[in-house]
Motif scaffolding. Structure first.
Motif, short mmCIF file in Angstrom:
data_model
loop_
_atom_site.label_atom_id
_atom_site.label_comp_id
_atom_site.label_asym_id
_atom_site.label_seq_id
_atom_site.Cartn_x
_atom_site.Cartn_y
_atom_site.Cartn_z
N ALA A 39 0.82 -1.22 0.00
CA ALA A 39 0.00 0.00 0.00
C ALA A 39 0.85 1.26 0.00
O ALA A 39 0.44 2.29 -0.53
CB ALA A 39 -0.94 0.00 1.20
N SER A 40 2.05 1.18 0.58
CA SER A 40 2.92 2.35 0.65
C SER A 40 3.76 2.54 -0.61
O SER A 40 4.43 3.55 -0.77
CB SER A 40 3.85 2.22 1.86
N ALA A 41 3.73 1.57 -1.52
CA ALA A 41 4.55 1.64 -2.73
C ALA A 41 3.92 2.55 -3.77
O ALA A 41 2.70 2.58 -3.93
CB ALA A 41 4.72 0.24 -3.32
N PRO A 42 4.75 3.30 -4.49
CA PRO A 42 4.21 4.16 -5.54
C PRO A 42 3.75 3.33 -6.75
O PRO A 42 4.26 2.23 -6.99
CB PRO A 42 5.40 5.03 -5.93
N PHE A 43 2.77 3.86 -7.45
CA PHE A 43 2.32 3.22 -8.68
C PHE A 43 3.33 3.49 -9.79
O PHE A 43 4.14 4.42 -9.69
CB PHE A 43 0.96 3.80 -9.10
N PRO A 44 3.28 2.72 -10.89
CA PRO A 44 4.10 3.05 -12.05
C PRO A 44 3.73 4.44 -12.55
O PRO A 44 2.69 4.99 -12.19
CB PRO A 44 3.70 1.98 -13.07
N GLY A 52 -6.38 10.05 -15.05
CA GLY A 52 -6.91 8.71 -14.89
C GLY A 52 -6.64 8.23 -13.48
O GLY A 52 -6.14 8.98 -12.64
N THR A 53 -6.96 6.97 -13.20
CA THR A 53 -6.77 6.45 -11.85
C THR A 53 -6.03 5.12 -11.87
O THR A 53 -6.21 4.29 -12.76
CB THR A 53 -8.13 6.23 -11.15
N TRP A 54 -5.18 4.96 -10.86
CA TRP A 54 -4.50 3.69 -10.60
C TRP A 54 -5.24 2.98 -9.47
O TRP A 54 -5.70 3.63 -8.53
CB TRP A 54 -3.06 3.93 -10.14
N GLN A 55 -5.34 1.66 -9.57
CA GLN A 55 -5.93 0.85 -8.51
C GLN A 55 -5.09 -0.40 -8.31
O GLN A 55 -4.53 -0.93 -9.28
CB GLN A 55 -7.35 0.41 -8.86
N ARG A 56 -4.99 -0.85 -7.07
CA ARG A 56 -4.35 -2.13 -6.76
C ARG A 56 -5.43 -3.20 -6.84
O ARG A 56 -6.47 -3.07 -6.22
CB ARG A 56 -3.73 -2.10 -5.36
N ARG A 57 -5.18 -4.25 -7.61
CA ARG A 57 -6.11 -5.37 -7.74
C ARG A 57 -5.31 -6.66 -7.62
O ARG A 57 -4.76 -7.14 -8.61
CB ARG A 57 -6.84 -5.34 -9.08
N GLY A 58 -5.22 -7.18 -6.41
CA GLY A 58 -4.43 -8.39 -6.19
C GLY A 58 -2.97 -8.13 -6.52
O GLY A 58 -2.36 -7.21 -5.99
#
Length: 108
Positions: A39-44, A52-58
């Motif tokens: 959760a603390s890691a940055p998205f690409p 737009g939006t980034w989401q974590r999915r598994g």
């Protein structure tokens, strides 16, 4: 520290595939890892940047553009250093992939 952060998270792939052409600019970009991204890691990051939006999915990070990239746009996805590549390198611009959207450039 979350449990996923204790594992070594490795970058596995990006979809659409690196070098892909004729991609629908409104399609999602999916980055797959060997474990869930902490959760603390940055998205690409994407270049050029677009709303737009980034989401974590598994085990994936999924980017959904608001309106899509314009036709004939070369998009670069850069994986942050939180992940290592399956080959063992750290995530950085070395883990960048490019794709190109479909369509024709408008004449002005």
């Amino acid at each position: 520290m979350d449990v996923a952060a204790k594992k070594s998270v490795k970058f596995l792939s990006v979809s659409p595939a690196p070098g892909a052409t004729g991609v629908n600019g409104a399609s999602a970009i999916i980055v797959t890892y060997s474990a869930p991204l902490p959760a603390s890691a940055p998205f690409p990051s994407l270049s050029p940047p677009i709303a737009g939006t980034w989401q974590r999915r598994g085990d994936m990070a999924v980017f959904t553009p608001e309106a899509g990239f314009p036709p004939r746009t070369r998009v670069t996805v850069t994986i942050p250093a939180v992940a290592t590549s399956a080959a063992g390198g750290s995530g950085s611009s070395a883990n960048a992939s490019g794709l190109s959207t479909s369509g024709t450039a408008s004449a002005r």
